[in-house]
Scaffold this motif. Structure first.
Motif, PDB file in Angstrom:
ATOM      1  N   ARG A  11      36.449  41.755  57.730  1.00  0.00           N
ATOM      2  CA  ARG A  11      35.595  42.493  56.801  1.00  0.00           C
ATOM      3  C   ARG A  11      35.041  41.525  55.765  1.00  0.00           C
ATOM      4  O   ARG A  11      35.658  40.501  55.460  1.00  0.00           O
ATOM      5  CB  ARG A  11      36.349  43.644  56.123  1.00  0.00           C
ATOM      6  N   THR A  12      33.884  41.855  55.259  1.00  0.00           N
ATOM      7  CA  THR A  12      33.258  41.050  54.209  1.00  0.00           C
ATOM      8  C   THR A  12      32.889  41.960  53.056  1.00  0.00           C
ATOM      9  O   THR A  12      32.367  43.064  53.266  1.00  0.00           O
ATOM     10  CB  THR A  12      31.998  40.327  54.727  1.00  0.00           C
ATOM     11  N   THR A  13      33.156  41.499  51.861  1.00  0.00           N
ATOM     12  CA  THR A  13      32.886  42.279  50.653  1.00  0.00           C
ATOM     13  C   THR A  13      32.206  41.385  49.634  1.00  0.00           C
ATOM     14  O   THR A  13      32.734  40.316  49.294  1.00  0.00           O
ATOM     15  CB  THR A  13      34.191  42.835  50.048  1.00  0.00           C
ATOM     16  N   TYR A  14      31.062  41.818  49.147  1.00  0.00           N
ATOM     17  CA  TYR A  14      30.376  41.045  48.104  1.00  0.00           C
ATOM     18  C   TYR A  14      30.829  41.553  46.745  1.00  0.00           C
ATOM     19  O   TYR A  14      30.588  42.712  46.389  1.00  0.00           O
ATOM     20  CB  TYR A  14      28.863  41.164  48.243  1.00  0.00           C
ATOM     21  N   LEU A  15      31.507  40.711  46.002  1.00  0.00           N
ATOM     22  CA  LEU A  15      31.980  41.052  44.654  1.00  0.00           C
ATOM     23  C   LEU A  15      30.920  40.603  43.665  1.00  0.00           C
ATOM     24  O   LEU A  15      30.700  39.407  43.473  1.00  0.00           O
ATOM     25  CB  LEU A  15      33.325  40.378  44.390  1.00  0.00           C
ATOM     26  N   ARG A  16      30.273  41.564  43.038  1.00  0.00           N
ATOM     27  CA  ARG A  16      29.065  41.273  42.266  1.00  0.00           C
ATOM     28  C   ARG A  16      29.314  40.818  40.834  1.00  0.00           C
ATOM     29  O   ARG A  16      28.373  40.455  40.125  1.00  0.00           O
ATOM     30  CB  ARG A  16      28.160  42.508  42.277  1.00  0.00           C
ATOM     31  N   GLY A  17      30.555  40.887  40.383  1.00  0.00           N
ATOM     32  CA  GLY A  17      30.857  40.479  39.022  1.00  0.00           C
ATOM     33  C   GLY A  17      32.227  39.833  38.954  1.00  0.00           C
ATOM     34  O   GLY A  17      32.842  39.523  39.981  1.00  0.00           O
ATOM     35  N   PRO A  18      32.745  39.590  37.745  1.00  0.00           N
ATOM     36  CA  PRO A  18      34.065  38.984  37.596  1.00  0.00           C
ATOM     37  C   PRO A  18      35.125  39.709  38.420  1.00  0.00           C
ATOM     38  O   PRO A  18      35.163  40.933  38.459  1.00  0.00           O
ATOM     39  CB  PRO A  18      34.332  39.113  36.095  1.00  0.00           C
ATOM     40  N   ILE A  20      39.157  38.942  40.810  1.00  0.00           N
ATOM     41  CA  ILE A  20      40.402  38.185  40.808  1.00  0.00           C
ATOM     42  C   ILE A  20      40.176  36.722  41.150  1.00  0.00           C
ATOM     43  O   ILE A  20      41.065  35.891  40.949  1.00  0.00           O
ATOM     44  CB  ILE A  20      41.425  38.800  41.799  1.00  0.00           C
ATOM     45  N   TRP A  21      38.978  36.396  41.642  1.00  0.00           N
ATOM     46  CA  TRP A  21      38.699  35.036  42.081  1.00  0.00           C
ATOM     47  C   TRP A  21      38.019  34.190  41.010  1.00  0.00           C
ATOM     48  O   TRP A  21      38.379  33.041  40.789  1.00  0.00           O
ATOM     49  CB  TRP A  21      37.821  35.056  43.326  1.00  0.00           C
ATOM     50  N   THR A  22      36.999  34.731  40.382  1.00  0.00           N
ATOM     51  CA  THR A  22      36.156  33.939  39.482  1.00  0.00           C
ATOM     52  C   THR A  22      35.276  34.872  38.665  1.00  0.00           C
ATOM     53  O   THR A  22      35.235  36.083  38.904  1.00  0.00           O
ATOM     54  CB  THR A  22      35.276  32.953  40.286  1.00  0.00           C
ATOM     55  N   TYR A  23      34.559  34.302  37.687  1.00  0.00           N
ATOM     56  CA  TYR A  23      33.646  35.089  36.857  1.00  0.00           C
ATOM     57  C   TYR A  23      32.338  35.409  37.576  1.00  0.00           C
ATOM     58  O   TYR A  23      31.631  36.330  37.192  1.00  0.00           O
ATOM     59  CB  TYR A  23      33.299  34.309  35.576  1.00  0.00           C
ATOM     60  N   GLN A  24      31.993  34.616  38.597  1.00  0.00           N
ATOM     61  CA  GLN A  24      30.691  34.714  39.234  1.00  0.00           C
ATOM     62  C   GLN A  24      30.762  35.518  40.539  1.00  0.00           C
ATOM     63  O   GLN A  24      31.832  35.692  41.112  1.00  0.00           O
ATOM     64  CB  GLN A  24      30.161  33.310  39.530  1.00  0.00           C
ATOM     65  N   ARG A 561      41.327  49.219  41.978  1.00  0.00           N
ATOM     66  CA  ARG A 561      40.582  49.238  43.238  1.00  0.00           C
ATOM     67  C   ARG A 561      39.135  48.796  43.027  1.00  0.00           C
ATOM     68  O   ARG A 561      38.576  48.044  43.846  1.00  0.00           O
ATOM     69  CB  ARG A 561      40.642  50.622  43.864  1.00  0.00           C
ATOM     70  N   SER A 562      38.518  49.228  41.940  1.00  0.00           N
ATOM     71  CA  SER A 562      37.141  48.822  41.667  1.00  0.00           C
ATOM     72  C   SER A 562      37.044  47.315  41.458  1.00  0.00           C
ATOM     73  O   SER A 562      36.107  46.669  41.928  1.00  0.00           O
ATOM     74  CB  SER A 562      36.603  49.569  40.447  1.00  0.00           C
ATOM     75  N   ILE A 563      38.014  46.730  40.767  1.00  0.00           N
ATOM     76  CA  ILE A 563      38.014  45.280  40.559  1.00  0.00           C
ATOM     77  C   ILE A 563      38.118  44.554  41.897  1.00  0.00           C
ATOM     78  O   ILE A 563      37.425  43.555  42.150  1.00  0.00           O
ATOM     79  CB  ILE A 563      39.166  44.872  39.629  1.00  0.00           C
ATOM     80  N   LEU A 564      38.956  45.071  42.786  1.00  0.00           N
ATOM     81  CA  LEU A 564      39.164  44.427  44.085  1.00  0.00           C
ATOM     82  C   LEU A 564      37.980  44.598  45.020  1.00  0.00           C
ATOM     83  O   LEU A 564      37.680  43.715  45.835  1.00  0.00           O
ATOM     84  CB  LEU A 564      40.424  44.995  44.737  1.00  0.00           C
ATOM     85  N   GLN A 565      37.303  45.737  44.936  1.00  0.00           N
ATOM     86  CA  GLN A 565      36.227  46.037  45.881  1.00  0.00           C
ATOM     87  C   GLN A 565      34.847  45.648  45.400  1.00  0.00           C
ATOM     88  O   GLN A 565      33.944  45.416  46.209  1.00  0.00           O
ATOM     89  CB  GLN A 565      36.223  47.537  46.207  1.00  0.00           C
ATOM     90  N   GLU A 566      34.637  45.566  44.064  1.00  0.00           N
ATOM     91  CA  GLU A 566      33.290  45.354  43.541  1.00  0.00           C
ATOM     92  C   GLU A 566      33.209  44.258  42.501  1.00  0.00           C
ATOM     93  O   GLU A 566      32.170  43.638  42.332  1.00  0.00           O
ATOM     94  CB  GLU A 566      32.770  46.644  42.896  1.00  0.00           C
ATOM     95  N   GLY A 567      34.295  44.026  41.763  1.00  0.00           N
ATOM     96  CA  GLY A 567      34.226  43.176  40.586  1.00  0.00           C
ATOM     97  C   GLY A 567      33.726  43.990  39.401  1.00  0.00           C
ATOM     98  O   GLY A 567      33.285  45.130  39.548  1.00  0.00           O
ATOM     99  N   LEU A 568      33.810  43.424  38.223  1.00  0.00           N
ATOM    100  CA  LEU A 568      33.329  44.104  37.023  1.00  0.00           C
ATOM    101  C   LEU A 568      31.809  44.067  36.964  1.00  0.00           C
ATOM    102  O   LEU A 568      31.183  43.133  37.465  1.00  0.00           O
ATOM    103  CB  LEU A 568      33.907  43.442  35.774  1.00  0.00           C
TER     104      LEU A 568
END
Length: 724
Positions: A11-18, A20-24, A561-568
């Motif tokens: 699966r691939t998920t684009y995290l659009r904001g900060p 668990i990985w990074t701010y970007q 869950r929102s942080i993990l799936q989308e980022g802030l």
């Protein structure tokens, strides 16, 4: 050598904001290596050699070793294919012109399954890079051919199709340098700088200060000239014509030579200069008529074309054009000479190139060739110069040469038309002489001017035009500590009473005089009115508030869950609250399988607190209180007990603030000083949460961190009507 099955992209998920990985923004990919789990890079015959032959610049990847060649060292020692894929994708992006430095790969609790991420500002580009990197690594593993040039071109095409144009990108980059956040509002170049009511909008080099009336005036070249002439700005005499016959008559009245151009064209399309002959003027009329609604014949002025950029009433950059010639050698045809000229690295079809490719089939070039009685098949005599283009080749910076008199007229023209950002097209013999002394003139005033010529001149210094535009939109934003483009954002993370807390903090902000938006699991609220009843405690809900020009403050409830799936949805916040570490049992699909793993997730809320902001932490939960070391701003803990050990230690600093209960009293403390906000029985809202004490403490701490006065906090609690 056995052939290995493809690495599975689970699966691939684009995290659009900060996150668990990074701010970007990053693309997170779950990988299953299959049989390759038993075959690290050191055990695949010829793999390292094939990979480095295709991607020799992998030598520049430091990896965890921290030195040049670090990744190559890891390859020879033996590293797993998820880690290799990460570096392959990063290198493909680098080769495609999008420098990337961040990537990580971590094994999950399932053997052979990994989570790999890499940074990329556009999702479509990230997915293209993933597909091409995946194909490359499998080709290297199985000793199969791979078309590296095609892969790079595919990624470049994705970048061209999806990334911001150079003019918009330079403004966004300048904003980011000043820590002004940005939000892309469409698939093109409409970008919001800042959040909520503090935002400004740009569209290429137009801003939300660019008047529609001024833009309309600039598009009408005849009207522009008349307004400029009335203000004393030098402009060439001209007249609108309706036919080729009228064009010739006008040319004779004005005096030859003349220029023929469309009244509302752009990018020099349909413009033909220095016309003497009737047949050329008639041809030029037809060319201009195709590009605009009307055609202008005007006096031709001797000199070179110049472009002057005016931002906020001041000249910030200038460049001049050059005529384009080829010189014959008696051997090559004109077409062959032009092909050689097109090999100039400054020329290309993409927007990133300062000079366009020369196309002999373009009508304006064909007209120039006809005037010189040559064709693409002509072999010019040795030394003979053939003129291809007279205008549109703005590439030589001359900002430092510009005479103050020329700058004055350019700035005056921008004011007359009414544009905050304007590109002036002038004809000057020399940039360093006064305008009227050299019979110079302003030909056009352009709204939304291109900036590439100032960013990448073929000669001379690049100019910081993006910074000038950002300073115009956000005066003082270059000053240290500037909060330009930002509104108060409160992030509420956790499971315990978080919707109640978000709404209560929003109510207090509203009472303090700020029109406030709230995105919560109980719906969306703006200025106390519920506008949506669905769950908006997610990226989409927060994004809607951050793009709302009415919002002077925003409170966002966020789940793990929102942080993990989308980022802030925001880059930084003024206040970040973490209430608890609950809910890990529902996150097994994100490989969260123990309570202690929640720290890595919810720390994200504290990681994004601004240096002048505050992290509000539940001191009754040790793992939450321990997040204090991660906060860039003030730490403001709260507790149900005045005897809480963390708060006791925290209060040893005279300036440290804390909120707690002493018996039935809600206390705000600064060091050893205490102020009783009120008794719980009096403060508790009539329709309050059944477990309101901790929620009231958290909300009071957030409000206090926002600078809301204690009396107003107490009044806010008493008057809050909590309805679901």
């Amino acid at each position: 050598m056995p052939r290995f099955d493809d690495i599975q992209l689970l699966r691939t998920t684009y995290l659009r904001g900060p996150s668990i990985w990074t701010y970007q923004p990053v693309l997170e990919v779950w990988l299953a290596l299959g049989a390759l789990e038993q075959h690290p890079s050191s055990q695949l015959a010829g793999f390292n050699e094939r990979l480095t032959a295709w991607l020799p610049d992998l030598i520049e990847h430091h990896c965890g070793v921290g030195t040049r060649g670090g990744f190559i060292e890891r390859l020879h020692e033996g590293t797993w294919m998820g880690h290799v894929l990460e570096h392959v994708i990063i290198e493909l992006l680098n080769l495609s012109g999008m420098p990337v430095k961040f990537g990580q790969t971590r094994e999950t609790s399932t053997s052979g399954t990994y989570r790999m991420v890499f940074r990329c500002p556009e999702e479509a580009v990230a997915r293209e890079a993933l597909a091409r990197g995946h194909a490359l690594i499998m080709a290297a593993i199985n000793d199969q051919p791979f078309d590296l040039k095609a892969a790079i071109q595919a990624i470049k095409t994705a970048i061209d199709d999806n990334y911001l144009g150079p003019s918009t990108a330079c403004i966004v980059d300048a904003a980011q340098e000043r820590r002004i956040p940005h939000v892309r509002l469409n698939d093109g170049n409409l970008v919001q700088l800042g959040y909520g009511a503090a935002q400004r909008r740009i569209w290429t080099a137009e801003s939300d200060q660019t008047s529609a009336i001024a833009e309309g005036i600039a598009q009408d070249k005849d009207l522009t000239k008349r307004l400029l002439a009335a203000a004393g700005v030098p402009v060439p005499e001209g007249v609108i014509v309706a036919s080729a016959d009228e064009a010739w008559e006008a040319a004779q009245d004005i005096g030859l030579p003349v220029t023929v151009k469309p009244s509302d064209g752009n990018h020099a399309r349909g413009v033909t200069l220095e016309l003497y002959k009737q047949e050329n003027i008639r041809t030029a009329f037809a060319l201009a008529d195709q590009e605009g609604s009307q055609v202008i014949v005007e006096r031709y002025i001797q000199g070179m074309e110049h472009r002057v950029l005016v931002v906020g009433g001041k000249v910030v950059a200038a460049c001049r054009g050059e005529q384009v010639f080829v010189t014959g050698d008696g051997k090559q045809t004109l077409a062959e000479l032009v092909a050689e000229l097109n090999r100039d690295p400054r020329r290309g079809i993409e927007e990133e190139y300062p000079l366009e490719l020369l196309d002999l089939q373009l009508p304006n070039i064909q007209l120039e060739l006809a005037r010189q009685e040559v064709t693409p098949e002509t072999v010019p005599a040795p030394g003979r110069q053939v003129l291809l283009q007279r205008n549109g080749n703005m590439a030589i910076d001359c900002t430092d040469e510009l005479h103050p008199d020329v700058a004055y007229y350019a700035e005056l023209a921008a004011r007359v038309v009414g544009l905050d950002i304007a590109g002036m097209d002038l004809i000057l013999k020399e940039a360093g002489r006064p305008m009227k002394e050299q019979d110079g003139a302003i030909l056009e005033v352009n709204a939304g001017p291109g900036l590439l010529m100032h960013l990448k001149p073929s000669s001379g210094a690049p100019r910081p035009v993006g910074q000038a535009i950002v300073e115009h939109l956000f005066p003082g934003s270059s000053e240290p500590g500037s909060d330009a483009g930002r509104i108060p954002i409160v992030g509420v993370a956790g499971s315990r009473h978080s919707a109640f807390i978000a709404r209560l903090v929003g109510w207090m902000l509203q009472l303090s005089g700020k029109l406030t938006g709230i995105a919560s699991s109980e719906g969306m609220f703006i200025a106390g009115r519920q506008t949506q009843t669905i769950d908006t405690a997610n990226w989409t809900g927060a994004h809607r508030l951050l793009t709302n020009r009415l919002a002077e403050a925003v409170v966002v409830q966020t789940s793990a869950r929102s942080i993990l799936q989308e980022g802030l949805a925001y880059d930084r916040c003024l206040v970040g609250l973490v209430t608890d570490m609950d809910g890990w049992e529902q996150l097994a699909d994100h490989d969260v399988r123990a309570a202690e793993q929640m720290v890595r997730v919810l720390r994200t809320q504290i990681d994004v607190v601004l240096p002048h902001g505050a992290g509000v932490l539940n001191a009754d939960i040790a793992s939450v209180a321990e997040l204090s070391v991660l906060c860039d701003g003030e730490v403001l803990p709260y507790s149900l007990s005045a005897d809480n050990a963390f708060i006791a230690t925290h209060r040893q600093s005279a300036s440290a603030r804390a909120v707690f209960l002493r018996g039935e009293d809600l206390v705000l403390a600064t060091g050893a000083k205490e102020r009783v906000l009120g008794r719980l029985a009096l403060l508790r809202p009539a329709q309050g949460d059944s477990h309101a004490p901790a929620a009231l403490l958290a909300a009071s701490a957030c409000a206090w961190a926002l600078g809301i006065a204690p009396d107003l906090i107490a009044a806010g609690i008493r008057t809050f009507e909590y309805k679901i």
